[in-house]
Design an enzyme around this catalytic site. Structure first.
Site, PDB file in Angstrom:
ATOM      1  N   ILE A   1      22.166  -2.903 -23.053  1.00 50.73           N
ATOM      2  CA  ILE A   1      23.361  -2.421 -22.337  1.00 50.73           C
ATOM      3  C   ILE A   1      24.580  -3.277 -22.684  1.00 50.73           C
ATOM      4  O   ILE A   1      25.711  -2.790 -22.731  1.00 50.73           O
ATOM      5  CB  ILE A   1      23.116  -2.375 -20.805  1.00 50.73           C
TER       6      ILE A   1
ATOM      7  N   SER B   1      21.159 -15.091 -24.596  1.00 52.22           N
ATOM      8  CA  SER B   1      19.943 -14.300 -24.373  1.00 52.22           C
ATOM      9  C   SER B   1      18.766 -15.177 -24.734  1.00 52.22           C
ATOM     10  O   SER B   1      18.863 -16.043 -25.602  1.00 52.22           O
ATOM     11  CB  SER B   1      19.949 -13.014 -25.204  1.00 52.22           C
ATOM     12  N   ARG B   2      17.646 -14.942 -24.057  1.00 53.58           N
ATOM     13  CA  ARG B   2      16.469 -15.779 -24.302  1.00 53.58           C
ATOM     14  C   ARG B   2      15.922 -15.567 -25.704  1.00 53.58           C
ATOM     15  O   ARG B   2      15.232 -16.421 -26.245  1.00 53.58           O
ATOM     16  CB  ARG B   2      15.391 -15.486 -23.254  1.00 53.58           C
TER      17      ARG B   2
ATOM     18  N   LYS C   1      24.415  -3.028 -12.691  1.00 55.62           N
ATOM     19  CA  LYS C   1      23.701  -2.450 -11.555  1.00 55.62           C
ATOM     20  C   LYS C   1      22.204  -2.479 -11.819  1.00 55.62           C
ATOM     21  O   LYS C   1      21.817  -2.403 -12.990  1.00 55.62           O
ATOM     22  CB  LYS C   1      24.168  -1.014 -11.282  1.00 55.62           C
TER      23      LYS C   1
ATOM     24  N   ASP D   1      15.771   2.893 -11.318  1.00 56.90           N
ATOM     25  CA  ASP D   1      16.757   2.280 -12.218  1.00 56.90           C
ATOM     26  C   ASP D   1      17.795   3.316 -12.644  1.00 56.90           C
ATOM     27  O   ASP D   1      18.996   3.082 -12.478  1.00 56.90           O
ATOM     28  CB  ASP D   1      16.067   1.625 -13.423  1.00 56.90           C
TER      29      ASP D   1
END
Lengths: 309, 309
Positions: free
Chosen positions: A14, A36-37, A89, A167
């Site tokens: 996203i 980011s991991r 969200k 979701d």
């Protein structure tokens, strides 16, 4: 005017598809870093968001696009660091977490923006105005899509706290709570939960309302491969009809399609984020997440076939 | 001073055991009527609460002791009729319903009292004071009882919206949220759901908190026939120990039992109801119900043996 230095935390699909282009196109923002991991992102990239916060000079804001379960910890640290915070969200996994963040942001005097991207369709305020003051004869929500197309390999959706079909379904709830001319209460919720999942793959929800005289229903399905549909169909007792389709991108009032051109969901989100920061205001509406929680509180359950990934 | 004319709506076990004696013993109240669908109660008895509201002259207040799923409709009608409203715990089945009642009562200028009877143990403010400003090293809640003894034949507990083991468990949550020196968030919740029920018979919940350095755990069990236990055990990082037992009736601070004599839970509830009415204030804390909702949002599930009634 100096641009607002912003970082994206949790750089996944996203972030790449929506947040990055929206930030890049808005002259009021300057992308300062990503994390980011997996090491995926735009340079400079950090695998640990804590390191990002410590390393980037003059950072003023963050967009948190991780899965919801880790957002409270990250957002609380960002607020504590004096940053303005935008959250994808749903804002957090639980209601207590988002209520806490609202308090923290208010105490610190920073902007907290709990976004609901579907509300940034121009159809939403038009539909709200068309329904204002009316009584509702019937409402039918259909939010039915193919999870394998939209969330490839995203196992977290099926794990505890992962929301499952809620979701996408919470997007419908975010629109409905913005346009419905009264309160909505969950009366019953039939959840279908795959044998290998903790979250529902489908939900049939009946609502009640003080302004409704007929059935109010939502049908969420995450395994619809043919005939995907994101529609909200509302009829008023005085004969008006409101029909949103394509997730709110298109709107029909009494059968006539309306002009709903606009900047797009995410560009409008970042426009509003600038306004909120400039005015030192926050905007966090917990209502859609509360309706998901209420669906669980009121739920009956059916076990269905295991989900395949 | 003229007593407050009050009716009990939903005259069942808790009304007979607790509300009726507490109202009878409080000179500020006069019981005007009762209602129950089975015709059980104290004369005059109504099978339909709507008829009670229309028939009883000079009614000023109601105590609603029905199962939670029907309370929103009844409470909304009572508030609309200008009555002060007391609700048994939990106030409603869903969070949206109780938030709506808070708004309605405020708009109408009547008192809304969402009671949590366990908080009316004198141990609760003493424990809160002993923990104020401390960091927590560990918390262990055990709320384990025999459902067949305490809720004989009450099938609604297992139906959708019926709360299952959270019906007693929310009492523990109502105490903990009143004495814990910081926020509590549900980190994970393992729910055991009988094959013939919609609600859990047992729950293992892990919490997180900004003021805790160690594990925070709740263990709810509704099938404990031997060794029933309603205890909260908290140790602070500076070595203090707080132990509540018998649902808050007894309190030990650093091993020493405290004097916690008082009027009793329900007499104290009605004393507070008078104060709230006199001051035209409401008191509704949604936090315990929110933690139940959060437990469902974060839940993983195990199916267990069918419940027998």
């Amino acid at each position: 005017m100096k641009p607002i230095r912003i970082a994206i935390i949790g750089f996944g699909k996203i972030a790449e598809d929506q947040h990055l282009p929206a930030i890049s196109a808005n002259p009021r923002f300057e992308l300062a870093a990503t994390s980011s991991r997996t090491g995926h992102g735009v340079e400079p990239i950090f695998e640990d968001w804590r390191e990002l916060l410590q390393s980037i000079e003059g950072l003023e804001a963050v967009a948190i696009t991780t899965p919801p379960s880790v957002r409270h910890e990250i957002a609380a640290a960002c607020i504590e660091a004096g940053l303005h915070v935008l959250m994808e969200k749903p804002p957090t996994s639980t209601l207590s977490e988002v209520e806490d963040l609202i308090c923290l942001a208010e105490a610190k005097g920073v902007t907290l923006f709990g976004t609901w991207h579907s509300r940034h369709n121009p159809s939403v305020p038009i539909a709200a105005q068309a329904l204002a003051g009316k009584r509702i004869a019937e409402m039918q929500i259909r939010w039915q899509e193919d999870v394998h197309k939209w969330h490839p390999g995203q196992r977290w959706i099926w794990d505890a706290g992962g929301f499952g079909v809620f979701d996408p379904g919470i997007n419908a709830l975010s629109i409905v709570t913005a346009i419905f001319p009264g309160s909505l209460f969950v009366r019953s919720a039939q959840l279908s939960v795959p044998a290998n999942a903790e979250t529902p793959v489908a939900a049939e929800i009946d609502f009640a309302s003080d302004v409704a005289d007929g059935p109010l229903h939502a049908s969420f399905d995450f395994l619809r491969t043919d005939g995907e549909e994101w529609t909200i169909d509302i009829r008023t007792t005085d004969g008006r009809s409101i029909f949103l389709k394509e997730g709110g991108a298109r709107l029909f009032v009494d059968g006539a399609e309306q002009d709903v051109s606009g900047p797009g969901e995410y560009p409008d989100i970042y426009r509003e984020f600038v306004d909120l920061i400039d005015q030192r205001r926050s905007s966090v509406d917990v209502t859609p997440l509360r309706l998901v929680a209420d669906s669980y509180l009121a739920a009956s359950h059916t076990t269905v076939e295991p989900i395949t990934s």
